[in-house]
Design an enzyme around this catalytic site. Structure first.
Site, PDB file in Angstrom:
ATOM      1  N   LYS A  30       0.729  -1.152  -0.087  1.00  0.00           N
ATOM      2  CA  LYS A  30      -0.111   0.034   0.069  1.00  0.00           C
ATOM      3  C   LYS A  30       0.740   1.204   0.115  1.00  0.00           C
ATOM      4  CE  LYS A  30      -2.109  -1.155   3.813  1.00  0.00           C
ATOM      5  NZ  LYS A  30      -1.124  -2.367   4.209  1.00  0.00           N
ATOM      6  N   GLU A  97      -1.917   5.158   6.272  1.00  0.00           N
ATOM      7  CA  GLU A  97      -2.339   4.384   7.487  1.00  0.00           C
ATOM      8  C   GLU A  97      -3.563   5.252   7.725  1.00  0.00           C
ATOM      9  OE1 GLU A  97      -0.815   1.933   8.514  1.00  0.00           O
ATOM     10  OE2 GLU A  97       1.323   1.978   7.664  1.00  0.00           O
ATOM     11  N   ALA A  98      -4.463   5.132   6.886  1.00  0.00           N
ATOM     12  CA  ALA A  98      -6.109   5.801   7.269  1.00  0.00           C
ATOM     13  C   ALA A  98      -6.672   5.073   8.193  1.00  0.00           C
ATOM     14  CB  ALA A  98      -6.603   5.809   5.768  1.00  0.00           C
ATOM     15  N   CYS A 153       1.280 -14.899   0.873  1.00  0.00           N
ATOM     16  CA  CYS A 153       0.922 -15.427   2.430  1.00  0.00           C
ATOM     17  C   CYS A 153       2.475 -16.310   2.778  1.00  0.00           C
ATOM     18  CB  CYS A 153      -0.016 -16.629   2.107  1.00  0.00           C
ATOM     19  SG  CYS A 153      -0.257 -17.659   3.578  1.00  0.00           S
ATOM     20  N   ILE A 173      -5.450  -1.630  18.148  1.00  0.00           N
ATOM     21  CA  ILE A 173      -4.169  -1.232  17.465  1.00  0.00           C
ATOM     22  C   ILE A 173      -3.010  -1.789  18.239  1.00  0.00           C
ATOM     23  CG2 ILE A 173      -3.364   0.814  17.118  1.00  0.00           C
ATOM     24  CD1 ILE A 173      -5.776   2.388  16.888  1.00  0.00           C
TER      25      ILE A 173
HETATM   26  P1  ADP Z   1       2.179  -1.927   2.955  1.00  0.00           P
HETATM   27  O1  ADP Z   1       2.212  -0.499   3.310  1.00  0.00           O
HETATM   28  O2  ADP Z   1       0.955  -2.733   2.726  1.00  0.00           O
HETATM   29  O3  ADP Z   1       2.407  -2.578   4.679  1.00  0.00           O
HETATM   30  P2  ADP Z   1       4.796  -1.620   2.113  1.00  0.00           P
HETATM   31  O4  ADP Z   1       4.453  -1.036   0.695  1.00  0.00           O
HETATM   32  O5  ADP Z   1       5.280  -1.050   3.038  1.00  0.00           O
HETATM   33  O6  ADP Z   1       3.565  -2.518   2.474  1.00  0.00           O
HETATM   34  O7  ADP Z   1       5.937  -2.813   1.650  1.00  0.00           O
HETATM   35  C1  ADP Z   1       5.737  -3.822   0.785  1.00  0.00           C
HETATM   36  C2  ADP Z   1       6.993  -4.618   0.688  1.00  0.00           C
HETATM   37  O8  ADP Z   1       7.138  -5.405   1.825  1.00  0.00           O
HETATM   38  C3  ADP Z   1       7.189  -5.453  -0.330  1.00  0.00           C
HETATM   39  O9  ADP Z   1       7.815  -4.735  -1.639  1.00  0.00           O
HETATM   40  C4  ADP Z   1       8.208  -6.519   0.043  1.00  0.00           C
HETATM   41  O10 ADP Z   1       9.707  -6.018  -0.013  1.00  0.00           O
HETATM   42  C5  ADP Z   1       8.024  -6.341   1.565  1.00  0.00           C
HETATM   43  N1  ADP Z   1       7.372  -7.841   2.296  1.00  0.00           N
HETATM   44  C6  ADP Z   1       7.397  -8.460   3.320  1.00  0.00           C
HETATM   45  N2  ADP Z   1       6.713  -9.389   3.689  1.00  0.00           N
HETATM   46  C7  ADP Z   1       6.056  -9.604   2.510  1.00  0.00           C
HETATM   47  C8  ADP Z   1       5.046 -10.460   2.047  1.00  0.00           C
HETATM   48  N3  ADP Z   1       4.749 -11.397   3.000  1.00  0.00           N
HETATM   49  N4  ADP Z   1       4.256 -10.259   0.922  1.00  0.00           N
HETATM   50  C9  ADP Z   1       4.631  -9.337   0.070  1.00  0.00           C
HETATM   51  N5  ADP Z   1       5.716  -8.291   0.166  1.00  0.00           N
HETATM   52  C10 ADP Z   1       6.281  -8.517   1.553  1.00  0.00           C
HETATM   53 MG    MG Z   2       2.139   1.151   4.709  1.00  0.00          MG
END
Ligand code: ADP
Ligand code: MG
Length: 209
Positions: A30, A97-98, A153, A173
């Site tokens: 995200k 982080e809405a 997963c 949270i």
């Molecule tokens: P979010 O904001 O949705 O938490 P981020 O954009 O911060 O996600 O991070 C995405 C990145 O997290 C991916 O590009 C990858 O490098 C890392 N990552 C770590 N664990 C996983 C997972 N289980 N599935 C996909 N990506 C993962």
């Molecule tokens: Mg994030």
């Protein structure tokens, strides 16, 4: 791949606002997707502001940081209404982080879009129990564009939509990282939840003994 409905800087055209939501589980990309869209708007010389909830200082006090260490400067705010005061003249407003904001974020985003601002909101759609999280579901309803992204997963390698909490806490949270949460698909999430809580039938029988 999401295509921006408008990337140019035609100042003659009437300002048209809208809401985009990027949602999914933890680690689904995200923040990466939010940063990508905001960077492209900056390249198009649009005026961009980014906000995140003040309570989320996991990675950095000011920056929005993705799990693959991409980052972008942001302003932490305690209340969603503060965003309205800090965005006059902005073309694009990004919010990460809405799920940590209260329901007033919905009206703030609607007001921004009505003013002619492109609003890009990223957040968890479900909490650790698989329930809709904070203002995100309602934002999905009022948004023009909704993108659901998926993690992988960690149990089976399928697409993951759930944030499975490894830590014992039952607070809604719980700020955490890979030490507290795992991305899981539906069957692996259900399996994990079963392992956490013993079946109700067994518990009930135990009580009558
Ligand atoms: P979010 O904001 O949705 O938490 P981020 O954009 O911060 O996600 O991070 C995405 C990145 O997290 C991916 O590009 C990858 O490098 C890392 N990552 C770590 N664990 C996983 C997972 N289980 N599935 C996909 N990506 C993962
Ligand atoms: Mg994030």
């Amino acid at each position: 791949m999401f295509l921006e409905p408008r990337v140019g800087t035609n100042r003659e055209a009437p300002r048209r606002g809208w809401i985009e939501v990027v949602c999914g589980s933890m680690f689904s990309g995200k923040t990466e997707e939010l940063i990508r869209r905001l960077n492209r708007a900056t390249i198009a010389r649009q005026r961009v502001e980014i906000f995140k909830p003040a309570l989320d200082t996991r990675y950095h006090a000011h920056d929005v940081v993705s799990h693959n260490a991409n980052s972008i400067r942001s302003t932490p705010v305690a209340l969603a209404q503060e965003i309205l005061l800090m965005t006059s003249g902005c073309d694009v407003v990004g919010i990460d982080e809405a799920q940590f904001f209260d329901e007033s974020l919905i009206e703030v985003c609607v007001q921004l879009a009505n003013r002619g601002t492109r609003v890009i909101v990223a957040g968890l759609d479900m909490d650790y129990a698989g329930k809709p999280f904070g203002p995100v579901p309602a934002l999905m309803a009022v948004a023009e564009y909704v993108t659901k992204v998926h993690a992988v997963c960690v149990c089976c390698g399928e697409l993951a939509s759930y944030s499975f909490r490894i830590a014992a806490s039952e607070d809604k949270i719980l700020l955490g990282e890979t030490d507290s949460y795992e991305a899981r698909c539906r069957p692996c999430f259900i399996e994990g939840m079963k392992e956490k809580s013993p079946p109700a039938r067994v518990a009930a029988r135990h009580e009558t003994l």
